[in-house]
Scaffold this active site. Structure first.
Site, PDB file in Angstrom:
ATOM      1  N   HIS A  86      -8.299  -1.030  -0.200  1.00  0.00           N
ATOM      2  CA  HIS A  86      -7.324  -2.119  -0.322  1.00  0.00           C
ATOM      3  C   HIS A  86      -8.126  -3.354  -0.712  1.00  0.00           C
ATOM      4  O   HIS A  86      -9.143  -3.630  -0.074  1.00  0.00           O
ATOM      5  CB  HIS A  86      -6.665  -2.432   1.024  1.00  0.00           C
TER       6      HIS A  86
ATOM      7  N   CYS B 239       0.782  -1.236   0.000  1.00  0.00           N
ATOM      8  CA  CYS B 239       0.000   0.000   0.000  1.00  0.00           C
ATOM      9  C   CYS B 239       0.816   1.291   0.000  1.00  0.00           C
ATOM     10  O   CYS B 239       0.533   2.174  -0.807  1.00  0.00           O
ATOM     11  CB  CYS B 239      -1.056   0.031   1.089  1.00  0.00           C
TER      12      CYS B 239
ATOM     13  N   HIS C 299      -5.016  -1.265  -5.158  1.00  0.00           N
ATOM     14  CA  HIS C 299      -5.574  -0.180  -4.356  1.00  0.00           C
ATOM     15  C   HIS C 299      -6.339   0.748  -5.271  1.00  0.00           C
ATOM     16  O   HIS C 299      -5.837   1.131  -6.327  1.00  0.00           O
ATOM     17  CB  HIS C 299      -4.460   0.553  -3.606  1.00  0.00           C
TER      18      HIS C 299
ATOM     19  N   LYS D  98     -13.441  -4.159   7.184  1.00  0.00           N
ATOM     20  CA  LYS D  98     -13.178  -4.911   5.961  1.00  0.00           C
ATOM     21  C   LYS D  98     -14.277  -5.899   5.634  1.00  0.00           C
ATOM     22  O   LYS D  98     -14.868  -6.497   6.523  1.00  0.00           O
ATOM     23  CB  LYS D  98     -11.829  -5.616   6.029  1.00  0.00           C
TER      24      LYS D  98
ATOM     25  N   GLN E  62       0.833 -11.214  -3.409  1.00  0.00           N
ATOM     26  CA  GLN E  62      -0.596 -10.924  -3.369  1.00  0.00           C
ATOM     27  C   GLN E  62      -1.109 -10.507  -4.736  1.00  0.00           C
ATOM     28  O   GLN E  62      -0.371  -9.897  -5.513  1.00  0.00           O
ATOM     29  CB  GLN E  62      -0.862  -9.750  -2.412  1.00  0.00           C
TER      30      GLN E  62
ATOM     31  N   ARG F 183       6.882 -10.971   5.387  1.00  0.00           N
ATOM     32  CA  ARG F 183       6.530 -10.689   6.773  1.00  0.00           C
ATOM     33  C   ARG F 183       7.247 -11.696   7.651  1.00  0.00           C
ATOM     34  O   ARG F 183       7.224 -12.886   7.368  1.00  0.00           O
ATOM     35  CB  ARG F 183       5.009 -10.788   6.996  1.00  0.00           C
TER      36      ARG F 183
ATOM     37  N   ASP G 274      -2.737  -7.961  -5.413  1.00  0.00           N
ATOM     38  CA  ASP G 274      -3.093  -6.768  -4.658  1.00  0.00           C
ATOM     39  C   ASP G 274      -3.521  -5.637  -5.577  1.00  0.00           C
ATOM     40  O   ASP G 274      -3.087  -5.566  -6.726  1.00  0.00           O
ATOM     41  CB  ASP G 274      -1.843  -6.328  -3.873  1.00  0.00           C
TER      42      ASP G 274
END
Length: 672
Positions: free
Chosen positions: A544, A363, A414, A498, A410, A392, A412
Site C-alpha cells: 500500500h 485497497c 497498490h 510501514k 488519496q 471516514r 493511492d
RNA sequence: GCUGCUGUAGCUCAGUGGUAGAGCGCGUCAUUGGUAAUGACGAGGCCGGGAGUUCGACUCUCCCCAGCAGCACCA
C-alpha cells in the site's frame, strides 16, 4: 575510591559519594557554574546525586541543548505545580512532563473553586517567577512505598496515592523537594527525576503559560477530567521569543485563514468535514493531480477507478467491517418510501434491508481488480493507482480544516508483487517519493513503524516484512541521519509495518504524508493469487503506498509551507495585467490574450482604481506576477513586471515577459 | 466522542432585558491616477436552531447544532 572517566578519556579517582557537581568544581569554576546535570553511563542524572561506582561521566551544560531543554522543561512543570498549590491549597496534582516545546501539568482544582482557566495564568506565572527567584534547591530522596502512599493520602492527593500504589515493584521510589526537606515553604513531588540542582537554574523570563485544556486522568475518557495547564519553556528569553514568533508565523499561515482570504475553499456544517473547493483552490488540486499522474504514469503505474459503494459483505470479508465499522458510512440498499405526505426527515429502513458502505479506503477494490482473470508471475508487479475518494466517519472533535476531513482523495496505489520483488519495489518507491518531495522543496525524515501489540499474521511474516522495508531503505541509501532514519516500535498498522515520510515545512513543523506498507494479510483474506513459474498458485505481497497522502491535506500543508505564496506553476492565478488608466484597456486586453494563448493563467484588472490599490490587492491575493500597463507600455509594447515579494519592477517587451512566465509556470517535472 | 470556550451583515468584530452598530467588502456616482488603501452616497442582519423565564429575550436558563483549543481517535 571510585574511578570516573570523562569524555576526553581522562579519568580521576574520587571518594565514593562524590557528586558530579564536586567533580565539575574540581575541573574549574566556569564549568561548576555552567553544569546543569550529568550523564552517567549514558543516563541523565542530577548533578547533586552521589556517585557510588566506577562510571563514565559527562557534564551537561546549556550547550547540550536537547538534554538541557528536557531538564529545564521538567523543572518548569514542577515549579508550575508548586505555584498552583501555593496559590490554591487543596489543588490535587497528578503528572507534569516536558513536551516538544515546553511542559504541562495536569491538576484538579479544589472543590472550593472553579476549574482553572486562562484568567488564572498570570497569577500562576507570577508565583512561578517567585519560586524561581527564591532559588530553592531541588533535593532527591528515596522513600518507601508505604510512606509515600501515606503522605499523599494525608495530603488529600488521591491521584498521587493511586499512582504510588501502582508503581512497579523493584523500582526505587523517589521524591524531589523544592526547598530544604521539611523546612518552611518546602514542597515535594513524586518523581523519577532527574532535575536541575535548584529552581534558580531556570530563566524566569524564558517561559510562558499558554493555555488550559481538559485532559483525562491517565488518558482514559472513563476517568476524572483534570485541567491541563500548558506552558512553553526554554533556556533563555531569546529562545522563547523565537518560539513565540514561530507560533505567530504559524497562525498567520493557517490554511483555514488563507483558504478563506484567497478564496480557495470553504467548509460548512451541512457537510462537515467535507471540502467545497472554489475555482482557485481546485486549480491547485488540478495541477497537483496532473503532476502526480505524470509521475505515476512514468513509474509504471496503471490508473483505475473503483466504486464508492460496496456491499457490506465485501467489507466483512476484508475485515474492515469488523474492525472499523464505527468509522464507516453505511447506507441501506433500498428505494426510499416517498408515498408519505410528510417531509422525509428519516426514511424508514426495512429490517431486512441490505447494507452498503462507502469506501474508507481503496485497497479491497484494488484486490478485486487484481483478481479479475488469472495473473501469472510474468504479469507482476502489477501497480494499480487511483485518485481514490474515500470517506471516514471521523469523530467530530478530530476534524480540522483540510488536515483532518471526512471525505478525502488519496494518491493511492497498490503494488501486487512476488516475494522476490518487494525490496526492489519499495526501493523504487523511496526514489519516487524523494523526487516528488524535492520538487516541492521539502526535506523529510524516513521512519519505520514496527509491529504493534495487536496485529494479524505470524511473527515470521512480521520479521520478514520489517526486514524488507529496512533493506529497501538501506539500498536507497536513506538509512542514515541525513534522512532522519529512525525505527518506531509499536507504531505499525495491524496488518503491516510501514515506512513513513515526515516532511519538514518552512517553519520547522513536521507532517507525516507518504507511506508504504508491505501487507500479506489482505491478499490472504481476499484470496488474491497468481500462477508462479512452478505452475502453482501463490500469494502476492501487496504494497500500500501514497506520496501526497491525501490531496486535501497536502494542499493544506502546501498553503502553510508557502504561506499562501504558491510557486508559479501551482498558483491559481499566475499573472494579472493591471492598467494604470483606462486608455490602456485595449492594450491590456491584447497582453492578456497573448499570455492566455501561451498557457498562462492570467486575469486583466481594468477596474477604475488607482494603481496603488491594484498593487496592494493583488499582492495580498498572492498573485506571483503583476504586469502593469499604462500609456508608455502601450506605446512601446512592453509591460512593467512586479514580482510578488520584491519591491521594484522590470520593464520588458511582452514577448520576453511571456517567455519568462512560461518558464516559471512549467511544473518542476517538465523542466529541461 | 469528552471538557472548556465561541456563534451578531459576505469577512473581522463591538454591543444592550425594550426587536442592532463599526471597519473592510458590495452597489451607485465623481475621480484617469505610475507600484501596498481616492472620495461621497447607498443597500445588506429571523443577532446558529429549538424550548423556557418575562409584559417584553439578540441579551437570562435549558436542550440541540456547528466552529475553535486540548484530550481520546487516526485502518
Amino acid at each position: 575510591m571510585i574511578k570516573i572517566t570523562l569524555p576526553d578519556g581522562s579519568s580521576r579517582d574520587v571518594e565514593s559519594g562524590t557528586t558530579p557537581a564536586q567533580i565539575a568544581a574540581e575541573i574549574g569554576p566556569g564549568l561548576a557554574k555552567a553544569a546543569l546535570a550529568a550523564r552517567i553511563d549514558g543516563e541523565v542524572r542530577d548533578i547533586m546525586r552521589p556517585l557510588e561506582a566506577d562510571t563514565e561521566l559527562a557534564l551537561i551544560t546549556s550547550r547540550d541543548e536537547a538534554d538541557a531543554l528536557e531538564l529545564a522543561r521538567h523543572d518548569y512543570a514542577h515549579v508550575l505545580a508548586e505555584a498552583v498549590q501555593a496559590l490554591w491549597p487543596g489543588t490535587q496534582i497528578t503528572f507534569g512532563p516536558a513536551t516538544d516545546d515546553g511542559f504541562y501539568y495536569d491538576v484538579m482544582a479544589p472543590e472550593s473553586r472553579a476549574p482553572f482557566s486562562m484568567d488564572d495564568l498570570p497569577a500562576i506565572e507570577e508565583k512561578m517567577r517567585e519560586i524561581i527567584s527564591a532559588d530553592k534547591p531541588l533535593i532527591r530522596e528515596a522513600w518507601s512505598r508505604a510512606d509515600l502512599i501515606k503522605r499523599w493520602q494525608d495530603g488529600g492527593e488521591a491521584f498521587k496515592a493511586e499512582w504510588a500504589a501502582e508503581l512497579p515493584d523493584g523500582e526505587e521510589l523517589t521524591v524531589y523537594w523544592s526547598g530544604e526537606p521539611g523546612s518552611d515553604g518546602a514542597w515535594m513531588d513524586m518523581c523519577r527525576g532527574p532535575h536541575l540542582a535548584s529552581t534558580g537554574k531556570l530563566d524566569p523570563k524564558a517561559f510562558k503559560l499558554t493555555r488550559v485544556a481538559g485532559a483525562y486522568w491517565r488518558g482514559d475518557q472513563k476517568n476524572a477530567q483534570l485541567t491541563r495547564i500548558y506552558g512553553t519553556g526554554w533556556l533563555n528569553k531569546k529562545q522563547l521569543n523565537a518560539h513565540l514568533h514561530m507560533l505567530e508565523e504559524a497562525a498567520k499561515r493557517d490554511h483555514r485563514k488563507l483558504g478563506q482570504e484567497m478564496d480557495l475553499f470553504h467548509l460548512q456544517h451541512e457537510a462537515q468535514g467535507s471540502v467545497f473547493w472554489h475555482p482557485k483552490g481546485y486549480m491547485i488540486w488540478r495541477e497537483l493531480e496532473a503532476y502526480m499522474r505524470r509521475k505515476m504514469d512514468g513509474a509504471g503505474y496503471n490508473e483505475i477507478k473503483t466504486p464508492q459503494l460496496m456491499d457490506v459483505r465485501q467489507w466483512t470479508q476484508s475485515g474492515h467491517w469488523g474492525k472499523y465499522a464505527e468509522n464507516m458510512f453505511a447506507v441501506p440498499d433500498m428505494v426510499p418510501d416517498v408515498e408519505s405526505e410528510e417531509e422525509a426527515v428519516a426514511p424508514k429502513v426495512a429490517d431486512d434491508a441490505d447494507w452498503m458502505a462507502i469506501k474508507p479506503m481503496n485497497c479491497p477494490a484494488h484486490v478485486l481488480v487484481f483478481k479479475q482473470g488469472i495473473k501469472s508471475y510474468r504479469d507482476l508487479p502489477v501497480r494499480l493507482g487511483e485518485m481514490g475518494c474515500c470517506h471516514r466517519n471521523e469523530p467530530h472533535g478530530a476534524l480540522h480544516g483540510l488536515m483532518r476531513v471526512r471525505q478525502f482523495t488519496q494518491d493511492d496505489a497498490h503494488i501486487f508483487c512476488t516475494e522476490d520483488q518487494v525490496v526492489d519495489e519499495v526501493r523504487a518507491f523511496c526514489r519516487l517519493a524523494d523526487s516528488v518531495y524535492q520538487d516541492f522543496g521539502f526535506t523529510y525524515h524516513v521512519k519505520l513503524a514496527l509491529r504493534p501489540e495487536q496485529r494479524f499474521g505470524s511473527e515470521e511474516d512480521w520479521d520478514k516484512a520489517e526486514q524488507e522495508l529496512r533493506d529497501a531503505v538501506a539500498e536507497a541509501g536513506m538509512d542514515n541521519d541525513d534522512y532522519g532514519w529512525e525505527e518506531l516500535p509499536g507504531e505499525g498498522a495491524f496488518y503491516a509495518p510501514k515506512l513513513e515520510w515526515h516532511l519538514t515545512d518552512a517553519i520547522g513543523r513536521t507532517w507525516q504524508v507518504g507511506t508504504i506498507q508491505g501487507d500479506r494479510v489482505l491478499p490472504e483474506r481476499l484470496d488474491a493469487s497468481y500462477v508462479g513459474e512452478d505452475g502453482g498458485r501463490h500469494r502476492p505481497v501487496m504494497l500500500h503506498r501514497a506520496i501526497f497522502g491525501s490531496y486535501e491535506r497536502f494542499i493544506g500543508i502546501l498553503i502553510e509551507h508557502f504561506a499562501g505564496r504558491m510557486p508559479c506553476w501551482l498558483a491559481p492565478v499566475q499573472a494579472v495585467v493591471a492598467t494604470i488608466t483606462s486608455e490602456a484597456d485595449g492594450y491590456a486586453g491584447e497582453v492578456e490574450a497573448k499570455l492566455k494563448a501561451a498557457g498562462i493563467r492570467v486575469e486583466a484588472d481594468l477596474r477604475n482604481e488607482k494603481i496603488n490599490f491594484k498593487v496592494r490587492e493583488h499582492s495580498l491575493a498572492k498573485v506571483p506576477h503583476l504586469l502593469v500597463v499604462g500609456g508608455r507600455e502601450a506605446e512601446e509594447g512592453t509591460v512593467a513586471i512586479r514580482t510578488l515579494g520584491s519591491q521594484g519592477q522590470r520593464i520588458m517587451p511582452v514577448e520576453e515577459a511571456i517567455a519568462m512566465l512560461k518558464d516559471e509556470a512549467t511544473p518542476p517535472d517538465l523542466r529541461n
